[in-house]
Structures are given as structure tokens and as C-alpha cells.
Design a protein around this motif. Sequence first.
Motif, PDB file in Angstrom:
ATOM      1  N   CYS A  13      -4.412 -70.460  -4.170  1.00 57.00           N
ATOM      2  CA  CYS A  13      -2.978 -70.223  -4.413  1.00 57.00           C
ATOM      3  C   CYS A  13      -2.165 -70.672  -3.197  1.00 57.00           C
ATOM      4  N   GLN A  16       1.566 -70.512  -3.481  1.00 54.79           N
ATOM      5  CA  GLN A  16       2.208 -69.209  -3.656  1.00 54.79           C
ATOM      6  C   GLN A  16       2.005 -68.246  -2.487  1.00 54.79           C
ATOM      7  N   ASP A  99      -0.942 -64.647  -5.838  1.00 55.25           N
ATOM      8  CA  ASP A  99      -0.363 -65.726  -6.641  1.00 55.25           C
ATOM      9  C   ASP A  99       1.139 -65.556  -6.888  1.00 55.25           C
ATOM     10  N   ASP A 100       1.753 -64.570  -6.243  1.00 49.98           N
ATOM     11  CA  ASP A 100       3.208 -64.376  -6.288  1.00 49.98           C
ATOM     12  C   ASP A 100       3.731 -64.073  -7.695  1.00 49.98           C
ATOM     13  N   GLN A 215       2.198 -70.551 -11.250  1.00 48.21           N
ATOM     14  CA  GLN A 215       0.852 -70.024 -11.081  1.00 48.21           C
ATOM     15  C   GLN A 215      -0.095 -70.618 -12.123  1.00 48.21           C
TER      16      GLN A 215
END
Length: 265
Positions: A13, A16, A99-100, A215
Motif C-alpha cells: 500500500c 496509501q 490502506d487508508d 485501494q
Amino acid sequence: MDKILLFIPMYNCEKQIVRVLDQLHGEILNYINEVLIVNNRSTDNGEKAVSEYIEHSEKKVKMTLVRNKENYGLGGSHKVAFSYAIKNEFDYIIVLHGDDQGRIQDMLPLLQSGKYKNYDACLGGRFAPGSSLEGYSKFRTFGNRVFNIIFSFAIHQKVYDLGAGLNMYKVSMLKSNYYHKFSDNLAFNCYMLLAVDCYKQKVCFFPISWREEDQRSNVKMTSQAIQTLKLVMKYMISGQKYLKSEFRQADKQIVEYKAEIIQQR
């Protein structure tokens, strides 16, 4: 004041993870004693991005980046973080996925009020009253709500999510290592949810903001749904005996989940 660890699992990720670390500002830092980023053997440049972030960060909070000895899966990364929390005598551990998709600020009402102290676990609920979803399809929303109903019957209380990326656990509850034989894959949170009933844990669900933008999901929906349905049905039939079984593959029954420190500040 309680000693709280923020655990951020990271796997591919890179785009992110810095945004997640940027969420750590303002009042939320008054409650967090250390941030632990667990890199599950990512194949992108996420680890480098985090290392550089820590090196140049001016945040007044301890930050530790570790790399798993091997790819343990999301559940295995949880086990690494749980062990770290126990070993370093934390009182609570917050999980925020790298992953925000979730917002750490959603924890503030629980932390400000001290409500979290009344529970063994506080679980983020994407479908709890007051939650908001962005970029989530109607089909997935329907499927999640159906499984929430099934799990509600299984654990004898209302379930608002099988496993969002924002949760908080009391570390003393984790010391028995009851989760060690749980699957290391994405189903780990489902086993943790069944443990609520099996071990008579006191939990609450709280509303969260959840978004899906850039994502990339690691969930294969059909196979994951079948696996989830099987495990909850087996638990409803066999209860505690089932949940105390070994759920990992024979060649993946790791005795100790290890990680090495890459950077710490």
C-alpha cells in the motif's frame, strides 16, 4: 493514563501508507504512546516510504517500523503486533489498516469519554448507525449486512461488521494467546469475532467513516464468502470446541511470529 499502541499493518500500500501516517495529528496523539507499522513483506516501495517518513517526521510520538520474517498474512501481522503489545506492557492496542480506508479520528469519541475502558474490544462498524461509506457497491453492502445478521445469531449480540480496519483491544485479554491457532489470512477478524461469544468478551461497535478510492482489495469475494459461511456455521454447531481447533495449514503452524526492527524513532 493508559499506555496505547497504534498498530498499522502494511502490505503493498505504497500509495496509501503515507496518507495514513498523515492522519496522526492533533488531539489523537495525546492518547497514542507508540505507532507500530508492520510490513508483511511488501513487494512495492512501501517500506522505503515509511522509513523516510519516520526519518523526517517531527511528530512527538514514538514510531517503529518492523518487517515480518516472512509473509504471515493479515492475521499473522496481528499476532506480531499483539506479541509486541504484550511484551512492551501496553494496556490497549488500536488497529488501523495501512490502506487508508478508515480514519483514526473516529476513535476520538471513545478515547475522550473513556468508554473504551468498559470493554475488552471496541470494533469499528461500517454498518453501525452514524457510519458513512464512500465507493462501496450496493451488492457488497447487501452481502455484508446478510453476514452481519448471521454472525449476530452466532455470537448472541448485534454485529455491525465482520472486520473493518479500525479496532481496539484490551491487551490483558490477549495474554492468553487464544487467537494463536486462528487462520493467518483475511478471515482472522471473523475468528476474533466468534471469540467474543466463545470467551464471553465484552465488546461494543462504534460508527466509522469508510472509503474506497485507489485501494486494491485483497479479498476474493466468492471464496471469502464461502469460507466465512462455513466457519460461522461450524461454530454454531460445535461452539468452543470448534474455535479451539487448529485453523492454519499444516506447514504454516508457526510457533512464534517474528519481525525485525527496520527503523525506530
